[in-house]
Scaffold this motif. Structure first.
Motif, PDB file in Angstrom:
ATOM      1  N   GLN A  14      -0.317 -43.044 -39.558  1.00  0.00           N
ATOM      2  CA  GLN A  14      -0.681 -42.142 -40.653  1.00  0.00           C
ATOM      3  C   GLN A  14       0.102 -42.438 -41.929  1.00  0.00           C
ATOM      4  N   ASN A  15       1.398 -42.650 -41.810  1.00  0.00           N
ATOM      5  CA  ASN A  15       2.255 -42.748 -42.989  1.00  0.00           C
ATOM      6  C   ASN A  15       2.479 -44.164 -43.494  1.00  0.00           C
ATOM      7  N   VAL A  16       2.100 -45.159 -42.682  1.00  0.00           N
ATOM      8  CA  VAL A  16       2.303 -46.543 -43.099  1.00  0.00           C
ATOM      9  C   VAL A  16       0.990 -47.324 -43.105  1.00  0.00           C
ATOM     10  N   VAL A  17       0.358 -47.445 -41.957  1.00  0.00           N
ATOM     11  CA  VAL A  17      -0.851 -48.277 -41.862  1.00  0.00           C
ATOM     12  C   VAL A  17      -1.969 -47.742 -42.751  1.00  0.00           C
ATOM     13  N   ASP A  18      -2.229 -46.441 -42.681  1.00  0.00           N
ATOM     14  CA  ASP A  18      -3.363 -45.854 -43.389  1.00  0.00           C
ATOM     15  C   ASP A  18      -2.993 -45.283 -44.753  1.00  0.00           C
ATOM     16  N   SER A  19      -1.858 -45.659 -45.302  1.00  0.00           N
ATOM     17  CA  SER A  19      -1.409 -45.108 -46.581  1.00  0.00           C
ATOM     18  C   SER A  19      -1.439 -46.168 -47.674  1.00  0.00           C
ATOM     19  N   PRO A  20      -1.556 -45.752 -48.949  1.00  0.00           N
ATOM     20  CA  PRO A  20      -1.467 -46.706 -50.061  1.00  0.00           C
ATOM     21  C   PRO A  20      -0.072 -47.304 -50.133  1.00  0.00           C
ATOM     22  N   PHE A  21       0.066 -48.406 -50.843  1.00  0.00           N
ATOM     23  CA  PHE A  21       1.325 -49.139 -50.836  1.00  0.00           C
ATOM     24  C   PHE A  21       2.508 -48.284 -51.277  1.00  0.00           C
ATOM     25  N   SER A  22       2.343 -47.501 -52.346  1.00  0.00           N
ATOM     26  CA  SER A  22       3.459 -46.714 -52.858  1.00  0.00           C
ATOM     27  C   SER A  22       3.991 -45.743 -51.806  1.00  0.00           C
ATOM     28  N   THR A  23       3.075 -45.099 -51.083  1.00  0.00           N
ATOM     29  CA  THR A  23       3.474 -44.180 -50.016  1.00  0.00           C
ATOM     30  C   THR A  23       4.042 -44.945 -48.830  1.00  0.00           C
ATOM     31  N   LYS A  24       3.420 -46.076 -48.529  1.00  0.00           N
ATOM     32  CA  LYS A  24       3.856 -46.926 -47.410  1.00  0.00           C
ATOM     33  C   LYS A  24       5.320 -47.334 -47.586  1.00  0.00           C
ATOM     34  N   PHE A  25       5.657 -47.776 -48.794  1.00  0.00           N
ATOM     35  CA  PHE A  25       7.017 -48.245 -49.063  1.00  0.00           C
ATOM     36  C   PHE A  25       8.025 -47.107 -48.936  1.00  0.00           C
ATOM     37  N   LYS A  26       7.708 -45.952 -49.516  1.00  0.00           N
ATOM     38  CA  LYS A  26       8.611 -44.800 -49.439  1.00  0.00           C
ATOM     39  C   LYS A  26       8.821 -44.369 -47.991  1.00  0.00           C
ATOM     40  N   SER A  27       7.745 -44.385 -47.201  1.00  0.00           N
ATOM     41  CA  SER A  27       7.861 -43.999 -45.793  1.00  0.00           C
ATOM     42  C   SER A  27       8.757 -44.975 -45.034  1.00  0.00           C
ATOM     43  N   MET A  28       8.575 -46.266 -45.294  1.00  0.00           N
ATOM     44  CA  MET A  28       9.385 -47.268 -44.606  1.00  0.00           C
ATOM     45  C   MET A  28      10.860 -47.126 -44.958  1.00  0.00           C
ATOM     46  N   VAL A  29      11.153 -46.891 -46.229  1.00  0.00           N
ATOM     47  CA  VAL A  29      12.548 -46.702 -46.642  1.00  0.00           C
ATOM     48  C   VAL A  29      13.146 -45.499 -45.923  1.00  0.00           C
ATOM     49  N   LYS A  30      12.382 -44.414 -45.860  1.00  0.00           N
ATOM     50  CA  LYS A  30      12.875 -43.213 -45.161  1.00  0.00           C
ATOM     51  C   LYS A  30      13.132 -43.493 -43.690  1.00  0.00           C
ATOM     52  N   TYR A  31      12.210 -44.205 -43.026  1.00  0.00           N
ATOM     53  CA  TYR A  31      12.384 -44.485 -41.612  1.00  0.00           C
ATOM     54  C   TYR A  31      13.633 -45.339 -41.371  1.00  0.00           C
ATOM     55  N   PHE A  32      13.888 -46.292 -42.263  1.00  0.00           N
ATOM     56  CA  PHE A  32      15.075 -47.133 -42.105  1.00  0.00           C
ATOM     57  C   PHE A  32      16.345 -46.326 -42.346  1.00  0.00           C
ATOM     58  N   THR A  33      16.337 -45.487 -43.388  1.00  0.00           N
ATOM     59  CA  THR A  33      17.537 -44.683 -43.658  1.00  0.00           C
ATOM     60  C   THR A  33      17.762 -43.649 -42.557  1.00  0.00           C
ATOM     61  N   LEU A  39      17.415 -44.256 -39.601  1.00  0.00           N
ATOM     62  CA  LEU A  39      18.087 -45.052 -38.571  1.00  0.00           C
ATOM     63  C   LEU A  39      19.461 -45.533 -39.032  1.00  0.00           C
ATOM     64  N   GLN A  40      19.974 -44.895 -40.089  1.00  0.00           N
ATOM     65  CA  GLN A  40      21.333 -45.148 -40.590  1.00  0.00           C
ATOM     66  C   GLN A  40      21.477 -46.478 -41.326  1.00  0.00           C
ATOM     67  N   VAL A  41      20.367 -46.992 -41.893  1.00  0.00           N
ATOM     68  CA  VAL A  41      20.444 -48.148 -42.779  1.00  0.00           C
ATOM     69  C   VAL A  41      20.712 -47.633 -44.190  1.00  0.00           C
ATOM     70  N   ASP A  42      21.642 -48.275 -44.906  1.00  0.00           N
ATOM     71  CA  ASP A  42      21.904 -47.912 -46.296  1.00  0.00           C
ATOM     72  C   ASP A  42      20.613 -47.998 -47.100  1.00  0.00           C
ATOM     73  N   GLU A  43      20.376 -47.032 -48.001  1.00  0.00           N
ATOM     74  CA  GLU A  43      19.097 -46.960 -48.705  1.00  0.00           C
ATOM     75  C   GLU A  43      18.811 -48.217 -49.531  1.00  0.00           C
ATOM     76  N   GLU A  44      19.796 -48.707 -50.271  1.00  0.00           N
ATOM     77  CA  GLU A  44      19.562 -49.907 -51.090  1.00  0.00           C
ATOM     78  C   GLU A  44      19.317 -51.127 -50.217  1.00  0.00           C
ATOM     79  N   LEU A  45      20.033 -51.210 -49.099  1.00  0.00           N
ATOM     80  CA  LEU A  45      19.798 -52.302 -48.158  1.00  0.00           C
ATOM     81  C   LEU A  45      18.392 -52.202 -47.583  1.00  0.00           C
ATOM     82  N   ALA A  46      17.968 -50.987 -47.243  1.00  0.00           N
ATOM     83  CA  ALA A  46      16.628 -50.787 -46.690  1.00  0.00           C
ATOM     84  C   ALA A  46      15.559 -51.265 -47.671  1.00  0.00           C
ATOM     85  N   LYS A  47      15.682 -50.867 -48.934  1.00  0.00           N
ATOM     86  CA  LYS A  47      14.703 -51.270 -49.947  1.00  0.00           C
ATOM     87  C   LYS A  47      14.659 -52.783 -50.086  1.00  0.00           C
TER      88      LYS A  47
END
Length: 210
Positions: free
Chosen positions: A134-153, A155-163
């Motif tokens: 729902q939040n990645v595959v079926d979403s537009p790129f802008s939403t997809k990227f924000k969702s991926m960054v959130k999922y990585f953070t 999981l305790q990944v630094d936000e800038e590193l995640a991006k």
């Protein structure tokens, strides 16, 4: 346990592989030259029951992984850690198979987390597959990227590193023609350090590249 000589690896022991691992390939951890090593054979997981599609990169993903690893070894980036695959012929109790071996990318006190998976395995999974779709595959790129960054953070990944990592990995997949990322969230991986409570994203699995 394995021994290596002239690109041939002999696996010893009663059984090889973890039949509950995600994916079609027969794979598992071995001790190779006294080093923790992950082996992926170009054989089907005997517990899966399906068959390879009649495509070269499905039947011999080791070739793509070995070639692409020549590229990853020459990517000069402290933020883009990649698994390093080496091609070999394996002798598994008399049966010869091609495949790859790679050094365990988890350091001391680290455990592996994957973003999501459709397989029922002992893997540490961050989110349900439906949420990922729902939040990645079926979403537009802008939403997809924000969702991926959130999922990585999460999981305790630094936000800038995640991006930075997500952008680098997207460029890597475009450059190598990787078709096994967006639709396979188990290929989004982090190593979580249980002592520092921080995570490092890892670029893995090049079998559907090229």
């Amino acid at each position: 346990i394995g021994t290596k000589e002239n690109h041939t690896v002999t696996l010893s022991g009663d059984t090889f592989g973890h039949t509950n691992s995600a994916g079609l390939q027969h794979k598992g951890a071995v001790l190779l030259d006294n080093q923790e090593t992950y082996v992926k054979l170009d054989d089907l997981n005997p517990a899966d029951g399906r068959e390879w599609e009649n495509k070269f990169d499905y039947r011999y993903s080791s070739v793509s992984e070995a070639i692409v690893s020549c590229l990853t070894r020459n990517i000069n980036s402290e933020t883009f850690k990649s698994a390093d695959y080496h091609f070999a012929v394996f002798d598994n109790n008399g049966k010869k198979s091609t495949g790859t071996y790679s050094k365990n990318y988890l350091d001391e006190n680290e455990v592996e987390w994957v973003l999501s998976t459709g397989y029922k395995s002992g893997t540490n999974v961050s989110i349900e597959l439906d949420e990922y779709v729902q939040n990645v595959v079926d979403s537009p790129f802008s939403t997809k990227f924000k969702s991926m960054v959130k999922y990585f953070t999460d999981l305790q990944v630094d936000e800038e590193l995640a991006k930075e990592f997500i952008i680098q990995q997207s460029a890597f997949d475009i450059l190598t023609g990787n078709t096994d990322r967006l639709m396979n969230p188990s290929n989004f991986v982090v190593s979580y350090n249980t002592e520092t409570k921080t995570s490092t994203p890892i670029n893995i699995d090049y079998g559907r590249c090229l």
